[in-house]
Design an enzyme around this catalytic site. Structure first.
Site, mmCIF file in Angstrom:
data_model
loop_
_atom_site.group_PDB
_atom_site.id
_atom_site.type_symbol
_atom_site.label_atom_id
_atom_site.label_comp_id
_atom_site.label_asym_id
_atom_site.label_seq_id
_atom_site.Cartn_x
_atom_site.Cartn_y
_atom_site.Cartn_z
ATOM 1 N N ASP A 12 0.788 -1.249 0.000
ATOM 2 C CA ASP A 12 0.000 0.000 0.000
ATOM 3 C C ASP A 12 0.821 1.301 0.000
ATOM 4 O O ASP A 12 0.483 2.246 0.729
ATOM 5 C CB ASP A 12 -0.966 0.015 1.199
ATOM 6 C CG ASP A 12 -2.005 -1.099 1.149
ATOM 7 O OD1 ASP A 12 -1.968 -1.912 0.210
ATOM 8 O OD2 ASP A 12 -2.850 -1.161 2.053
ATOM 9 N N ASP A 50 -4.547 -0.804 -1.861
ATOM 10 C CA ASP A 50 -5.846 -0.659 -1.207
ATOM 11 C C ASP A 50 -6.766 -0.035 -2.268
ATOM 12 O O ASP A 50 -6.398 0.968 -2.888
ATOM 13 C CB ASP A 50 -5.648 0.288 -0.004
ATOM 14 C CG ASP A 50 -6.563 -0.006 1.164
ATOM 15 O OD1 ASP A 50 -6.837 -1.191 1.448
ATOM 16 O OD2 ASP A 50 -7.007 0.965 1.825
ATOM 17 N N HIS A 52 -10.727 0.731 -2.837
ATOM 18 C CA HIS A 52 -12.093 0.719 -2.317
ATOM 19 C C HIS A 52 -13.091 1.379 -3.266
ATOM 20 O O HIS A 52 -12.803 2.445 -3.836
ATOM 21 C CB HIS A 52 -12.160 1.482 -0.998
ATOM 22 C CG HIS A 52 -11.293 0.941 0.095
ATOM 23 N ND1 HIS A 52 -11.312 -0.373 0.488
ATOM 24 C CD2 HIS A 52 -10.385 1.558 0.915
ATOM 25 C CE1 HIS A 52 -10.462 -0.544 1.484
ATOM 26 N NE2 HIS A 52 -9.879 0.601 1.759
ATOM 27 N N LYS A 110 -7.047 -5.012 -3.093
ATOM 28 C CA LYS A 110 -7.821 -5.548 -1.974
ATOM 29 C C LYS A 110 -8.734 -4.471 -1.420
ATOM 30 O O LYS A 110 -8.481 -3.279 -1.593
ATOM 31 C CB LYS A 110 -6.864 -6.060 -0.888
ATOM 32 C CG LYS A 110 -5.972 -4.956 -0.347
ATOM 33 C CD LYS A 110 -4.887 -5.479 0.573
ATOM 34 C CE LYS A 110 -4.032 -4.356 1.098
ATOM 35 N NZ LYS A 110 -4.746 -3.364 1.900
ATOM 36 N N CYS A 155 -2.134 -2.773 7.661
ATOM 37 C CA CYS A 155 -2.013 -3.695 6.535
ATOM 38 C C CYS A 155 -0.738 -4.541 6.586
ATOM 39 O O CYS A 155 -0.759 -5.714 6.211
ATOM 40 C CB CYS A 155 -2.147 -2.937 5.225
ATOM 41 S SG CYS A 155 -3.856 -2.355 5.008
HETATM 42 C C1 VGL Z 1 -4.758 0.676 5.661
HETATM 43 C C2 VGL Z 1 -6.350 1.623 7.013
HETATM 44 C C3 VGL Z 1 -7.296 1.472 6.030
HETATM 45 C C4 VGL Z 1 -3.338 0.267 5.492
HETATM 46 C C5 VGL Z 1 -5.696 0.512 4.673
HETATM 47 O O1 VGL Z 1 -2.859 0.197 4.335
HETATM 48 O O2 VGL Z 1 -2.672 0.012 6.528
HETATM 49 N N1 VGL Z 1 -5.085 1.217 6.826
HETATM 50 N N2 VGL Z 1 -6.962 0.915 4.873
HETATM 51 ZN ZN ZN Z 2 -8.364 0.945 3.278
#
Ligand code: VGL
Ligand code: ZN
Length: 201
Positions: A12, A50, A52, A110, A155
């Site tokens: 991420d 990430d 969404h 994801k 993550c």
């Molecule tokens: C993450 C919070 C929400 C991360 C992803 O990459 O750690 N944290 N979505």
């Molecule tokens: Zn997220």
């Protein structure tokens, strides 16, 4: 050069988790030079993103009256409600421009199901819905994974714990990670990883 049975997983490293982003992690962009150097040293290189939909249930904005960083209960357990971040196709969801993504073999996205969050690169937050990464790594003969990226305490930790549970040897290069650290979540995450046999290096 690391052997063919070791994978680097870059978690991420996206604009929204870097300074100026919608869920910025302090110093999130400072790890990029070290990650770029590591990417040149591994035979198997995976990047996660990430990713969404705008109506994602992990966003506080989709729970009327809920404050960002508050906790809610989902069918699969407690869930932090985050500021809107990493919406599919936005600049915030793109990899940081200084991350050298070209050597990456695979990008795993994801968190694309509205009703369920996915911190881990291996399973969504119900801990059973797979992302497919396990099969990819096994079919390439990977036995050990090195994790770097954002955020250490969400993550990266969830990915490390799942990888350990699946039987991979797991290490986290702490200098190439940065944390959100909500209410001591970084210390708790490190404790959990050490108990699971993850090497924090
Ligand atoms: C993450 C919070 C929400 C991360 C992803 O990459 O750690 N944290 N979505
Ligand atoms: Zn997220």
């Amino acid at each position: 050069m690391h052997p063919e049975n070791e994978a680097l997983i870059v978690v991420d490293v996206q604009n929204d988790f870097c300074p100026g982003g919608l869920l910025a992690v302090a110093g999130g962009d400072a790890i990029i030079p070290e990650i770029n150097a590591m990417l040149r040293q591994y035979a198997v290189r995976v990047l996660t993103q990430d990713w969404h939909p705008a109506d994602h249930k992990s966003f506080a904005a989709n729970h009327p009256g809920a404050a960002p960083f508050s906790l809610t209960e989902m069918p699969y357990g407690p869930q932090v409600l985050w500021p809107v971040h990493c919406v599919q196709g936005t600049e915030g969801a793109a990899f940081h421009p200084r991350l050298e993504t070209d050597p990456g073999d695979l990008v795993i996205r994801k968190g694309f199901r509205s009703a369920i969050d996915s911190y881990s690169a291996f399973f969504e937050n119900d801990r059973v819905t797979p992302t497919g990464l396990e099969g990819y790594l096994r079919s390439r003969g990977v036995e050990a994974v090195m994790l770097v990226g954002l955020a250490t305490d969400f993550c990266v930790t969830y990915s490390a714990l799942d990888a350990a549970r699946l039987g991979f040897r797991v290490a986290v290069k702490m200098s190439a990670c940065r944390a959100i650290d909500l209410d001591g979540s970084l210390a708790a995450a490190c404790q959990q990883m050490m108990q699971a046999g993850v090497d924090l290096i």
